[in-house]
Enzyme design. Structure first.
Site, mmCIF file in Angstrom:
data_model
loop_
_atom_site.group_PDB
_atom_site.id
_atom_site.type_symbol
_atom_site.label_atom_id
_atom_site.label_comp_id
_atom_site.label_asym_id
_atom_site.label_seq_id
_atom_site.Cartn_x
_atom_site.Cartn_y
_atom_site.Cartn_z
ATOM 1 N N HIS A 54 0.846 -1.206 0.000
ATOM 2 C CA HIS A 54 0.000 0.000 0.000
ATOM 3 C C HIS A 54 0.873 1.246 0.000
ATOM 4 O O HIS A 54 1.423 1.643 1.026
ATOM 5 C CB HIS A 54 -0.914 0.000 1.234
ATOM 6 C CG HIS A 54 -1.899 1.128 1.267
ATOM 7 N ND1 HIS A 54 -3.260 0.936 1.380
ATOM 8 C CD2 HIS A 54 -1.741 2.466 1.190
ATOM 9 C CE1 HIS A 54 -3.887 2.102 1.377
ATOM 10 N NE2 HIS A 54 -2.969 3.064 1.274
ATOM 11 N N HIS A 56 1.481 5.202 -2.329
ATOM 12 C CA HIS A 56 0.949 6.144 -3.326
ATOM 13 C C HIS A 56 2.125 6.718 -4.108
ATOM 14 O O HIS A 56 2.647 7.784 -3.777
ATOM 15 C CB HIS A 56 0.161 7.265 -2.632
ATOM 16 C CG HIS A 56 -1.045 6.782 -1.896
ATOM 17 N ND1 HIS A 56 -2.321 6.850 -2.427
ATOM 18 C CD2 HIS A 56 -1.179 6.202 -0.674
ATOM 19 C CE1 HIS A 56 -3.188 6.331 -1.555
ATOM 20 N NE2 HIS A 56 -2.515 5.938 -0.475
ATOM 21 N N GLN A 150 -9.771 8.986 -5.022
ATOM 22 C CA GLN A 150 -9.495 9.716 -3.776
ATOM 23 C C GLN A 150 -10.590 10.744 -3.450
ATOM 24 O O GLN A 150 -10.915 10.978 -2.294
ATOM 25 C CB GLN A 150 -8.152 10.445 -3.928
ATOM 26 C CG GLN A 150 -7.890 11.589 -2.943
ATOM 27 C CD GLN A 150 -6.959 11.206 -1.831
ATOM 28 O OE1 GLN A 150 -5.820 10.863 -2.059
ATOM 29 N NE2 GLN A 150 -7.439 11.276 -0.617
ATOM 30 N N HIS A 208 -9.553 2.305 0.309
ATOM 31 C CA HIS A 208 -9.286 3.072 1.521
ATOM 32 C C HIS A 208 -10.605 3.118 2.293
ATOM 33 O O HIS A 208 -11.594 3.631 1.781
ATOM 34 C CB HIS A 208 -8.847 4.490 1.175
ATOM 35 C CG HIS A 208 -7.439 4.585 0.696
ATOM 36 N ND1 HIS A 208 -6.980 3.907 -0.399
ATOM 37 C CD2 HIS A 208 -6.391 5.285 1.198
ATOM 38 C CE1 HIS A 208 -5.696 4.183 -0.563
ATOM 39 N NE2 HIS A 208 -5.305 5.015 0.388
ATOM 40 N N GLU A 211 -10.913 5.944 6.799
ATOM 41 C CA GLU A 211 -9.686 6.586 7.294
ATOM 42 C C GLU A 211 -10.105 7.881 7.967
ATOM 43 O O GLU A 211 -9.935 8.982 7.433
ATOM 44 C CB GLU A 211 -8.690 6.854 6.154
ATOM 45 C CG GLU A 211 -7.348 7.353 6.691
ATOM 46 C CD GLU A 211 -6.311 7.641 5.613
ATOM 47 O OE1 GLU A 211 -6.632 7.525 4.426
ATOM 48 O OE2 GLU A 211 -5.182 7.994 5.990
ATOM 49 N N ASP A 307 2.352 3.574 2.757
ATOM 50 C CA ASP A 307 1.328 4.549 2.412
ATOM 51 C C ASP A 307 1.945 5.790 1.759
ATOM 52 O O ASP A 307 1.980 5.896 0.558
ATOM 53 C CB ASP A 307 0.498 4.923 3.646
ATOM 54 C CG ASP A 307 -0.813 5.610 3.307
ATOM 55 O OD1 ASP A 307 -1.294 5.429 2.180
ATOM 56 O OD2 ASP A 307 -1.361 6.315 4.178
HETATM 57 FE FE FE2 Z 1 -3.390 5.216 1.462
#
Ligand code: FE2
Length: 411
Positions: A54, A56, A150, A208, A211, A307
């Site tokens: 995981h 980005h 996102q 996701h 969060e 992450d």
């Molecule tokens: Fe993430």
């Protein structure tokens, strides 16, 4: 036979042995030597490559040219990202992602799953940039790309169409961020759309999930229910799931039971979430990470990821599983010998299960990815953040670093 690694100490094997590599794969011991290259692991600990499930890559390193996040909150981080995303260019994304991929490799990571933003701000440029970085590093890193909405799917005009296009354009996994919708029914619809896309492309899902510090978030339950409805057990991953930590015990136990039934893989991202969650709490401040031990106790597959790398959410990060593992140990209270072994599992086998890798490990036929660590065991590797002395990808020696960290009580 191309390469023999003598005196390897494969993690969890319990015995030092020689490993044989031919045509990029581990193979059975041959009857006789045939002039293969030989390296000596000298009993040092080996893993079959660390797995980063995981990250980005599209946003990594953007801190180098954005305004600072002065509040330190997730909201401001997202605001700054929007500004930066408008200026995205495929080539500069590929260049940043490439730098991070090469750093990861030096740390012994040989497989990566990266989310890439899919929204009406950056459109498909993050996907194109990371796909280009993947192409440039195809011989040294296996990369799965997750199309990640996102900004939401329903609340971000055009995002649904872009998600379909992203999968057409080469994304491997359908992402999601269902909590980032305006109302619960939209969150449920967001997940339904992801399953529609996943069914069409026969793809896995990696979202996701919750969060947030808001213990009222309910999208993990929604995801688990829809996983069962769609028969996608074992093919769905939930990342972050911070809200699970805040649920009352009865509801948390019910959701964990559902997650188990749905065969959902869980990923905690302790570095980012320790930094972001609970930030505005009065004392005592929440830890902000999901219920790692409770999930493990139920036999659920739990991994952890880096992450963020030097982006507006998190200003640090080196894609070093030993660093994140040490942070995870603290965040999840994992200090007993068995728990330390569990941490090692989370960054190797558990992460490989998340990515559904069928050629991971030391068994004959598996891809010959191998890292020789300057350590005798998992606890020592974490404690001294052991040097990665050798990194082998598909049978090729990529990194050699004979640095010794003779830190232990030397005069
Ligand atoms: Fe993430």
């Amino acid at each position: 036979m191309d390469l023999i690694v003598k005196n390897a100490n494969p993690w969890r094997d319990g015995e030092v042995r020689d490993l044989y590599i031919a045509d990029g794969r581990f193979v059975e011991p041959p009857d006789g030597g045939d002039g293969a290259e030989v390296i000596d692991a000298a009993g040092r600990l080996c893993v079959a490559g660390f797995v980063e499930p995981h990250i980005h890559l599209d946003k990594a390193l953007i801190n180098e040219d954005v305004r600072p996040n002065v509040s330190g909150t997730l909201d401001e981080a997202i605001e700054i990202i929007w500004e930066r995303k408008r200026a995205y260019d495929t080539e500069e994304i590929a260049a940043r992602a490439g730098r991070v991929i090469r750093s990861a490799l030096a740390n012994g990571v040989t497989r990566i799953r990266s989310h890439v933003d899919v929204d009406n701000i950056g459109a498909l440029r993050p996907l194109e940039g990371v796909a280009e970085a993947r192409r440039r590093h195809a011989d040294v890193m296996d990369i799965q790309i997750v199309a990640f909405p996102q900004e939401g799917i329903l609340r971000n005009k055009g995002a649904e169409e872009l998600m379909w296009q992203a999968m057409e354009a080469g994304a491997d996994v359908v992402g999601g961020m269902p909590f980032n919708e305006k109302r619960p029914e939209d969150s449920a619809r967001h997940i339904r759309i992801a399953f529609e896309i996943a069914r069409k492309f026969d793809a896995d899902i990696d979202m996701h999930v919750d969060e947030t510090d808001d213990a009222g978030a309910r999208t993990l339950e929604m995801l688990a229910e829809q996983t069962l409805e769609n028969g996608w057990q074992g093919r769905v991953t939930a990342g972050h799931t911070c809200a699970l930590a805040g649920y009352d015990e009865d509801y948390a136990n019910a959701v964990i039971a559902l997650v188990r039934q749905a065969g959902i893989h869980m990923i905690t991202n302790p570095a980012t979430n320790l930094m972001l969650q609970g930030r505005l709490d009065a004392q005592p401040k929440r830890r902000g990470i999901t219920r790692v031990k409770e999930l493990l106790a139920e036999g659920i597959n739990v991994s952890f990821g880096q992450d963020c790398v030097e982006d507006t959410f998190y200003p640090f990060g080196r894609v070093d599983p030993l660093e994140v593992g040490l942070i995870a140990a603290h965040a999840a209270h994992m200090s007993l010998p068995g728990e330390i072994e569990e941490l090692f599992d989370m960054q190797t086998n558990a992460a490989a299960r998340v990515m559904r890798l069928d050629d991971y490990g030391f068994a004959p036929g598996c891809a010959a990815d191998l890292v020789i660590l300057d350590a005798a065991n998992a606890a020592e590797a974490l404690t001294k953040q052991a040097a990665r002395n050798v990194v082998i990808k598909n049978g090729q020696i990529i990194v050699t670093n004979e640095t010794k960290q003779d830190w232990r009580w030397t005069p």
